[in-house]
Structures are given as structure tokens and as C-alpha cells.
Design a protein around this motif. Structure first.
Motif, PDB file in Angstrom:
ATOM      1  N   LYS A  14       0.840  -1.204   0.000  1.00 24.61           N
ATOM      2  CA  LYS A  14       0.000   0.000   0.000  1.00 24.61           C
ATOM      3  C   LYS A  14       0.876   1.257   0.000  1.00 24.61           C
ATOM      4  N   SER A  15       1.881   1.292   0.882  1.00 27.72           N
ATOM      5  CA  SER A  15       2.775   2.457   0.951  1.00 27.72           C
ATOM      6  C   SER A  15       3.476   2.670  -0.386  1.00 27.72           C
ATOM      7  N   LEU A  16       3.949   1.586  -0.977  1.00 28.38           N
ATOM      8  CA  LEU A  16       4.655   1.687  -2.260  1.00 28.38           C
ATOM      9  C   LEU A  16       3.734   2.246  -3.344  1.00 28.38           C
ATOM     10  N   VAL A  17       2.511   1.713  -3.396  1.00 29.24           N
ATOM     11  CA  VAL A  17       1.560   2.123  -4.433  1.00 29.24           C
ATOM     12  C   VAL A  17       1.217   3.614  -4.290  1.00 29.24           C
ATOM     13  N   LEU A  18       1.055   4.068  -3.050  1.00 25.22           N
ATOM     14  CA  LEU A  18       0.738   5.486  -2.839  1.00 25.22           C
ATOM     15  C   LEU A  18       1.959   6.357  -3.144  1.00 25.22           C
ATOM     16  N   ASP A  19       3.107   5.905  -2.681  1.00 26.41           N
ATOM     17  CA  ASP A  19       4.355   6.664  -2.846  1.00 26.41           C
ATOM     18  C   ASP A  19       4.713   6.845  -4.323  1.00 26.41           C
TER      19      ASP A  19
ATOM     20  N   ALA B 220       2.648   6.429  -6.921  1.00 26.14           N
ATOM     21  CA  ALA B 220       1.435   6.688  -7.727  1.00 26.14           C
ATOM     22  C   ALA B 220       1.205   5.583  -8.762  1.00 26.14           C
ATOM     23  N   ILE B 221       1.192   4.353  -8.265  1.00 27.24           N
ATOM     24  CA  ILE B 221       0.979   3.178  -9.127  1.00 27.24           C
ATOM     25  C   ILE B 221      -0.484   3.147  -9.569  1.00 27.24           C
ATOM     26  N   ASP B 222      -0.690   2.894 -10.877  1.00 28.60           N
ATOM     27  CA  ASP B 222      -2.058   2.833 -11.421  1.00 28.60           C
ATOM     28  C   ASP B 222      -2.547   1.399 -11.614  1.00 28.60           C
ATOM     29  N   MET B 223      -1.599   0.465 -11.717  1.00 25.71           N
ATOM     30  CA  MET B 223      -1.995  -0.914 -12.027  1.00 25.71           C
ATOM     31  C   MET B 223      -1.069  -1.892 -11.324  1.00 25.71           C
ATOM     32  N   VAL B 224      -1.659  -2.941 -10.732  1.00 27.32           N
ATOM     33  CA  VAL B 224      -0.873  -3.988 -10.074  1.00 27.32           C
ATOM     34  C   VAL B 224      -1.165  -5.319 -10.766  1.00 27.32           C
TER      35      VAL B 224
ATOM     36  N   HIS C 272      -9.754  -0.169   0.407  1.00 24.96           N
ATOM     37  CA  HIS C 272      -9.084   1.058   0.857  1.00 24.96           C
ATOM     38  C   HIS C 272      -9.431   2.199  -0.086  1.00 24.96           C
ATOM     39  N   ASN C 273      -9.969   3.260   0.497  1.00 27.66           N
ATOM     40  CA  ASN C 273     -10.381   4.405  -0.320  1.00 27.66           C
ATOM     41  C   ASN C 273      -9.310   4.913  -1.269  1.00 27.66           C
ATOM     42  N   GLN C 274      -8.062   4.992  -0.740  1.00 26.15           N
ATOM     43  CA  GLN C 274      -6.980   5.545  -1.566  1.00 26.15           C
ATOM     44  C   GLN C 274      -6.511   4.555  -2.632  1.00 26.15           C
ATOM     45  N   LEU C 275      -6.899   3.295  -2.512  1.00 24.96           N
ATOM     46  CA  LEU C 275      -6.377   2.262  -3.425  1.00 24.96           C
ATOM     47  C   LEU C 275      -7.451   1.713  -4.360  1.00 24.96           C
ATOM     48  N   LYS C 276      -8.694   2.052  -4.108  1.00 26.30           N
ATOM     49  CA  LYS C 276      -9.773   1.318  -4.784  1.00 26.30           C
ATOM     50  C   LYS C 276      -9.820   1.539  -6.295  1.00 26.30           C
TER      51      LYS C 276
END
Ligand code: AMP
Ligand code: GLY
Length: 423
Positions: free
Chosen positions: A55-60, A62-66, A85-89
Motif C-alpha cells: 500500500k505504501s509503495l503504491v501510494l508513494d 502513484a501506481i495505477d496498475m498492479v 481502501h479508499n486511496q487504493l480502490k
């Protein structure tokens, strides 16, 4: 787009190699990755099941796709974690949600799904420690060999095929009562043995539409002539020569269509790859297992044959517009041969220097259990590298892989010299 791939094997290096070719990909990260992905992407040393760190990595970044490589994070619910997660959904996750990942996470769940949707598979019954005696009685009604499957994930080791009834009963007890595979064997599926030749079919789905990717055949045993212990896979060939158009249409009608419609009927949310392990019994396909991800080393022969932009396909999966995509496949044959550490799949040494990788130009070298140490590529796992080549047929492609392997060396390197022997 900024894209993150989860995993560290040859499969993930192949995903990275393919995704890096897309003009839609801006930055590419792999967690944790290997020496191959390090050359074309940024490796981040995070475990695939450490969701908070992801989660931290994706936010840091700005990952769009996993893009999820292995099954573990899917079965543990990584897709659901993002959705909750609101920030990840809004991050696109390629891989099914937890409920659907049970198709691989529980053999009993998969068998019930197949029975419910009339998908051809081996007859079975499942047992737990409270009815082990009934398990013995069921074994007595079957003819050998006996197939015992731990219900849960057991790192590819949970299936036993035994010729002797007494041994089958003993192993059943080990699994159920003595927790041979830990929690994974708290339930055991006993099933009818199917006699035939195996192949794998790969399907992409957005939960509504599907596209069938090329078939592949992998070689699981460590020894030549398919002997010895099971491994993660020692080589692969795509397409499978015996999968004629008529046979492929049976797979689509009897297996792929009911699988995709079954997911919808059962409200199992699925956006990703479905790997259907098949066996050809007479002229008919039957399902041996579902996996909720791509195969390894099958990915190393399937993705190189795909001519489409893979990121464009993933976006269509996210938007449920997969029906708008036309899949284009290279009609040449691709083969891969896996180089492994001597001793694998049992104990083996690590950190052996790998020489010769730079000298190979007409094969693709996908790194697996390999890492960089002191500016050198060294071994870090059992399966070390997959050497993929193209040809007009599997013999021509394999010849190229084997010629290039001559240029590669590490201490106690081993590989099977007979990939494709049964085709
Ligand atoms: P799985 O972990 O389910 O892929 O099973 C491992 C291997 O066991 C398969 O690749 C097959 O070779 C074999 N196998 C599994 N189920 C059966 C079956 N019902 N009949 C024959 N072979 C099987
Ligand atoms: N090669 C078999 C698997 O990926 O499960």
C-alpha cells in the motif's frame, strides 16, 4: 501508467519484458523482482504478501496498475485489500478477488464448482480428520493408482499419486491426522485417476467476457522421460501439437464457457488469468485443476507469442471491454528450457556465479532464481533461468534453446535435455 508487478520468478520477468514494450507503461516496478527485472524495471524489496508495505509503495509511486504473478497474495485477498481502501480502490488489480481465488486455494471448492457447472473432471470425495475411516473405505472402492490432494495451498507438493492401497491409507492418515501439509491437508480430496496426456489452457477474463490464449505443455518432473520428483516446471512448449482445432473447440465449449459463466452465476469476481490444467482422456478434455494466475514456465512461452500490447488488454479487463480486443498470436512455436541448481527440488547451493548471459542473442533469457550480487548475476533459487526460443516447430525452437544453453554456465547447473520428448 505506473505499473507494479508482484513476484520474483521467470513468469514475472516475462511479464516485465512484455509490459516494458508497451507505450502505455511509464514507470515499471517489480516487488521483489530478480536480476532480470532489475535490468528493465525498478525492483522494490517487499514481500508479495506484505499488503501494508505494498500500500505504501503504491501510494508513494502513484501506481495505477498492479499485476499479480503468484497465487499466494490472491488467495490471501490482495485484490479485496485494494478495493477496501479508499486511496487504493481505483488502482487496477489484475487477478481475481479472494472468493474467486478459492478455485486454486481449495481443491474441494474447485471440485464443487466443476460439479455445479457440469465441467468435466475426475470423480471425487473429500474427507477430514473426523471421517478418515470413510476415506479408507472410499479408497477401497477405487482402482489404483490413488490420487490424494491436500485441499489447500501446499507449494505444489500437495498431490500424491500412489499405487498401493495400504500406502494410500497411510498417507491419507498422515495428511488428515498428522498434518503432513499443515493446515493445507486438514481436508483431502481423493479422486479418480485420469490416464492421458496433460496440457494447459490459459484464459483472460474481465468477469464477463473472455479471450483464450495459446495452449502450452509443461514438464514438471526433474528427470528425463518424466521421472523423479515434481518441480515447479522444467520447460514448456507452446502451442501443444496435439491440441487440434477440434479438441480446442471441445475445451472452449465444455470447459471455458461454463467456467466463465459459472463465475458469474456464483458471483465470484474475476479479472485476470485463469489457468486450466487439463488432461486429454481419449479424445476428451477433463480438468485436473484451476490456477488463478499464469503458469511458470508456461508464461515464458505464451507471452512471447502474444503480439498485442498487454497493458491495453489489462485496461480492457479493468473496464470490462475485453470483447473489443482481438488477440493476435505469433504462429511460430515457442519453447523454453529451465536451468536449475543441482540438487533441486531438494537441497541445493545458492550464490553461484552465472556466466555467459550476455553472449546470447537469438533466444530470450528470462531470469528466475537469480539476483545481482557485487555486480554479478548469481543463483538465488532452485529454478534459475528459462531460455526461450522460437521455431517453425518445437524441434527447431528447442535446438536453438539447447545451443544457447551451451554458452551458459554455473556450478552444478542442470537442465532436462528432452523437453518436448513426448510430442
Ligand atoms: P495439481 O497440483 O493438481 O496440478 O496435480 C499435480 C499433478 O498430479 C498434475 O499435474 C497431474 O500430473 C497429477 N494429477 C492430478 N490429479 C490427477 C488425476 N485425477 N489423475 C491423474 N493425474 C493427476
Ligand atoms: N507450471 C505449473 C504452474 O505454474 O503451476
Amino acid at each position: 501508467m505506473n505499473i507494479l508487478i508482484l513476484g520474483s520468478g521467470g513468469r514475472e520477468h516475462t511479464f516485465a519484458w512484455k509490459i516494458a514494450q508497451s507505450p502505455l507503461c511509464k514507470s515499471l516496478y517489480v516487488a521483489p523482482g530478480n536480476s532480470g527485472t532489475a535490468k528493465i524495471a525498478t525492483n522494490v524489496n517487499i514481500s508479495v504478501t506484505d499488503f501494508e508495505a505494498l500500500k505504501s509503495l503504491v501510494l508513494d509511486k502513484a501506481i495505477d496498475m498492479v499485476v499479480v504473478g503468484p497465487e499466494d497474495p490472491l488467495v490471501q485477498g490482495v485484490h479485496d485489500f485494494f478495493l477496501n481502501h479508499n486511496q487504493l480502490k481505483d488502482v487496477v488489480v489484475i487477478g481475481p478477488e479472494k472468493a474467486a481465488a478459492q478455485l486454486e486455494g481449495s481443491k474441494e471448492f474447485a471440485k464443487e464448482f466443476m460439479y455445479r457447472h457440469d465441467i468435466p473432471t475426475a470423480a471425487y470425495k473429500s474427507f477430514n480428520a473426523s471421517n478418515v475411516e470413510e476415506g479408507y473405505a472410499f479408497l477401497e472402492t477405487l482402482n489404483p493408482p490413488y490420487v490424494l490432494k491436500a485441499d489447500g495451498l501446499a507449494a505444489g507438493k500437495g498431490v500424491l499419486i500412489l499405487n498401493d492401497l495400504h500406502e494410500a491409507k497411510t498417507e491419507l492418515k498422515h495428511m488428515l491426522v498428522d498434518a503432513k501439509f499443515g493446515k493445507a491437508s486438514a481436508k483431502v480430496v481423493i479422486e479418480e485417476f485420469l490416464d492421458g496426456i496433460e496440457l494447459s489452457c490459459f484464459v483472460l477474463t474481465d468477469g464477463k467476457n473472455y479471450k483464450i490464449l495459446p495452449t502450452a505443455k509443461d514438464y514438471k518432473r526433474i528427470g528425463e522421460g518424466d521421472t523423479g520428483l515434481n518441480t515447479g516446471g522444467m520447460g514448456a512448449v507452446s502451442p501443444v501439437p496435439f491440441a487440434t482445432p477440434e479438441f480446442l473447440s471441445k475445451i472452449e465449449e465444455r470447459i471455458v464457457k461454463p467456467t466463465i459463466s459459472g463465475l458469474q452465476k456464483d458471483s465470484l469476481p474475476y479479472k485476470g488469468f485463469v489457468f486450466i490444467g487439463l488432461i486429454k482422456v481419449g479424445d476428451d478434455p477433463k480438468v485436473i485443476e484451476y490456477n488463478v494466475r499464469m503458469g511458470d514456465p508456461e508464461t515464458e512461452v505464451v507471452l512471447p507469442r502474444l503480439k498485442n500490447d498487454l497493458v491495453e488488454i489489462f485496461i480492457a479487463i479493468a473496464n470490462q471491454t475485453l470483447d473489443k480486443i482481438s488477440i493476435v498470436i505469433d504462429d511460430r512455436t515457442a519453447t523454453t528450457v529451465m536451468l536449475v541448481s543441482g540438487g533441486y527440488p531438494e537441497t541445493y547451493d545458492k550464490e553461484k556465479t552465472i556466466n555467459g548471459v550476455e553472449s546470447i542473442s537469438d533466444s530470450l533469457v528470462f531470469h528466475a532464481g537469480a539476483k545481482i550480487k557485487n555486480n554479478q548475476v548469481v543463483t538465488s533459487g532452485g529454478r534459475v533461468m528459462a531460455i526461450t526460443s522460437f521455431g517453425h516447430n518445437h524441434n527447431e525452437a528447442l535446438k536453438k534453446s539447447y545451443q544457447n544453453i551451451e554458452k551458459l554456465h554455473f556450478d552444478k547447473m542442470y537442465y532436462r535435455k528432452d523437453i518436448g520428448f513426448d510430442l
